[in-house]
Design a protein around this motif. Structure first.
Motif, mmCIF file in Angstrom:
data_model
loop_
_atom_site.group_PDB
_atom_site.id
_atom_site.type_symbol
_atom_site.label_atom_id
_atom_site.label_comp_id
_atom_site.label_asym_id
_atom_site.label_seq_id
_atom_site.Cartn_x
_atom_site.Cartn_y
_atom_site.Cartn_z
ATOM 1 N N SER A 168 -45.209 -8.542 28.962
ATOM 2 C CA SER A 168 -44.210 -9.608 28.955
ATOM 3 C C SER A 168 -42.829 -9.072 29.310
ATOM 4 O O SER A 168 -42.040 -9.736 29.987
ATOM 5 N N ARG A 172 -40.698 -10.408 32.547
ATOM 6 C CA ARG A 172 -39.344 -10.960 32.395
ATOM 7 C C ARG A 172 -38.357 -10.257 33.322
ATOM 8 O O ARG A 172 -37.515 -10.887 33.962
ATOM 9 N N THR A 176 -36.584 -12.169 36.557
ATOM 10 C CA THR A 176 -35.129 -12.307 36.584
ATOM 11 C C THR A 176 -34.548 -11.708 37.859
ATOM 12 O O THR A 176 -33.676 -12.305 38.506
ATOM 13 N N GLN A 206 -30.996 -5.444 33.992
ATOM 14 C CA GLN A 206 -32.120 -6.188 33.412
ATOM 15 C C GLN A 206 -33.038 -5.294 32.576
ATOM 16 O O GLN A 206 -33.571 -5.740 31.558
ATOM 17 N N ASN A 210 -33.315 -6.319 28.687
ATOM 18 C CA ASN A 210 -34.610 -6.716 28.137
ATOM 19 C C ASN A 210 -35.164 -5.698 27.150
ATOM 20 O O ASN A 210 -35.796 -6.073 26.159
ATOM 21 N N ASN A 214 -35.879 -6.720 23.347
ATOM 22 C CA ASN A 214 -37.205 -6.465 22.788
ATOM 23 C C ASN A 214 -37.131 -5.665 21.495
ATOM 24 O O ASN A 214 -37.845 -5.944 20.525
ATOM 25 N N SER A 270 -30.737 -17.790 36.044
ATOM 26 C CA SER A 270 -31.807 -16.995 35.435
ATOM 27 C C SER A 270 -31.977 -17.339 33.964
ATOM 28 O O SER A 270 -33.098 -17.358 33.452
ATOM 29 N N CYS A 271 -30.868 -17.648 33.265
ATOM 30 C CA CYS A 271 -30.958 -18.049 31.853
ATOM 31 C C CYS A 271 -31.687 -19.378 31.704
ATOM 32 O O CYS A 271 -32.584 -19.528 30.872
ATOM 33 N N GLY A 274 -35.261 -18.978 32.455
ATOM 34 C CA GLY A 274 -35.923 -18.263 31.366
ATOM 35 C C GLY A 274 -36.266 -19.178 30.207
ATOM 36 O O GLY A 274 -37.366 -19.108 29.644
ATOM 37 N N ALA A 278 -39.955 -20.202 28.955
ATOM 38 C CA ALA A 278 -40.332 -19.928 27.563
ATOM 39 C C ALA A 278 -41.125 -21.085 26.967
ATOM 40 O O ALA A 278 -41.956 -20.901 26.078
ATOM 41 N N PHE A 285 -42.367 -15.350 27.685
ATOM 42 C CA PHE A 285 -40.918 -15.464 27.567
ATOM 43 C C PHE A 285 -40.547 -15.926 26.154
ATOM 44 O O PHE A 285 -41.222 -16.714 25.565
#
Length: 285
Positions: A168, A172, A176, A206, A210, A214, A270-271, A274, A278, A285
Motif C-alpha cells: 500500500s 500510494r 501520487t 513522496q 508516506n 506510515n 493529489s490530496c 487520495g 481511500a 489508501f
C-alpha cells in the motif's frame, strides 16, 4: 503579496502542528491487542491479558471492578480466573473474553502495555499462559496455537501484515507521483527539461511523506495519521514550491509564480484524489 502568502503558510503549519495534542485526548482511538486462536479443537475457553501493572484505564486488579467483558454473567469463571496466581506477579484485571477459533480476544480499550496471555478451560479447570510480551505497535496482532507449547508456555506470534503495508505504501507513492506528473501537462511542463526535476523532487518528497505517515499510523494510530497529514502536506507543498523555482526556472525559463501555482495545484489534486481513492480502495489508501 509573496510575503503575505509565506506568512499565511507558516501560520497554517504552526497551527496544524499544534493539533496533534488532541490525539491524546480520551476521545481518540486507543491502542489495541488482538489475539487469534488456533488448535482449540472446538473446546470452550476464556482468555485475557495479565498485566504487569495493577491497572490500565478503567481496568483494575481490585475485585469487583470488572468492566465490559464476558465475565459479568459468569461468576464461576471470573472467580476461577481471579484465583489464578501468576508466578511472575502479573495482575488479573477482572476482565476476560469467551473466545474460540472464530472469535479472537480483542482488547481495544486501554490494553496493558506489558502482558502475558492467560487462557482458561472451564471444562477441565486448566490454565495456559504465555511468556511476557509488550505492545509493539498501536494496533497489535498475534496468532496463538493452543496446541503448541514451548517449555509449557503459549507462543504469541506477531501477525501484523507488514507485506500489505509495504504494498500500500508503494502504491500510494507511485499514484501520487503519476498524478503530479499528469498535472504538469496543462502547465506546459510536459517536456524533458521540466519532467526530470519534477520527478526527482516528487520521488524524494513522496517517499519521505508516506514513510513518515506510515510510521505515525503504525505507532500512534489513524487519528494521529489524519492530524499529522495536513501539516506534512503543507510542508511538502512549501518544499516543492521552493525547489521548483530554480530547477524549472533555470532549465526551462518558467516563472516563479507559475511554478508555485503548479506545486499548489498538484498537491491539492493529489490530496483530493487520495481521499477519493481511500473510499474506493480502503485497504490501499
Amino acid at each position: 503579496m509573496k510575503k503575505r502568502l509565506t506568512a499565511l503558510l507558516i501560520l497554517l503549519l504552526v497551527f496544524a502542528l499544534a493539533m496533534p495534542l488532541a490525539a491524546f485526548a480520551d476521545i481518540g482511538p486507543k491502542p489495541s491487542v488482538r489475539v487469534t486462536f488456533t488448535g482449540a479443537g472446538g473446546r470452550e475457553f476464556y482468555a485475557t491479558l495479565l498485566s504487569q501493572a495493577s491497572g490500565t484505564g478503567p481496568y483494575s486488579a481490585e475485585p469487583g471492578r470488572s468492566w465490559g467483558n464476558d465475565l459479568e454473567e459468569n461468576e464461576p469463571v471470573r472467580q476461577a480466573m481471579a484465583a489464578y496466581q501468576d508466578p511472575d506477579g502479573f495482575y488479573f484485571l477482572q476482565t476476560a473474553w469467551q473466545c474460540s477459533e472464530t472469535r479472537p480476544l480483542a482488547w481495544t480499550y486501554y490494553p496493558p502495555v506489558t502482558y502475558k496471555l492467560l487462557v482458561y478451560f472451564p471444562d477441565t479447570g486448566e490454565f495456559l499462559t504465555s511468556g511476557v510480551y509488550s505492545r509493539y505497535a498501536f494496533d497489535n496482532y498475534y496468532t496463538v496455537d493452543l496446541a503448541d507449547l514451548a517449555n509449557g508456555q503459549l507462543i504469541l506470534r506477531k501477525s501484523y501484515d507488514y507485506t500489505w503495508e509495504l504494498v500500500s505504501l508503494l502504491v500510494r507513492i507511485l499514484a501520487t507521483i503519476a498524478l503530479e506528473l499528469a498535472v504538469a501537462v496543462p502547465f506546459g511542463f510536459a517536456k524533458k527539461p521540466f519532467l526530470r526535476p519534477i520527478l526527482t523532487v516528487n520521488v524524494v518528497t513522496q517517499i519521505l511523506l508516506n514513510l513518515g505517515l506510515n510510521m505515525i499510523a503504525y505507532w500512534m494510530g489513524g487519528l494521529a495519521f489524519m492530524i499529522f497529514f495536513w501539516p506534512l502536506e503543507v510542508l511538502v507543498f512549501i518544499v516543492e514550491a521552493v525547489a521548483y523555482r530554480p530547477l524549472l526556472g533555470r532549465r526551462g525559463g518558467a516563472s516563479a509564480p507559475l511554478t508555485t501555482i503548479y506545486a499548489f495545484t498538484a498537491n491539492v489534486i493529489s490530496c483530493v484524489a487520495g481521499f477519493w481513492l481511500a473510499q474506493v480502495v480502503p485497504g490501499i489508501f
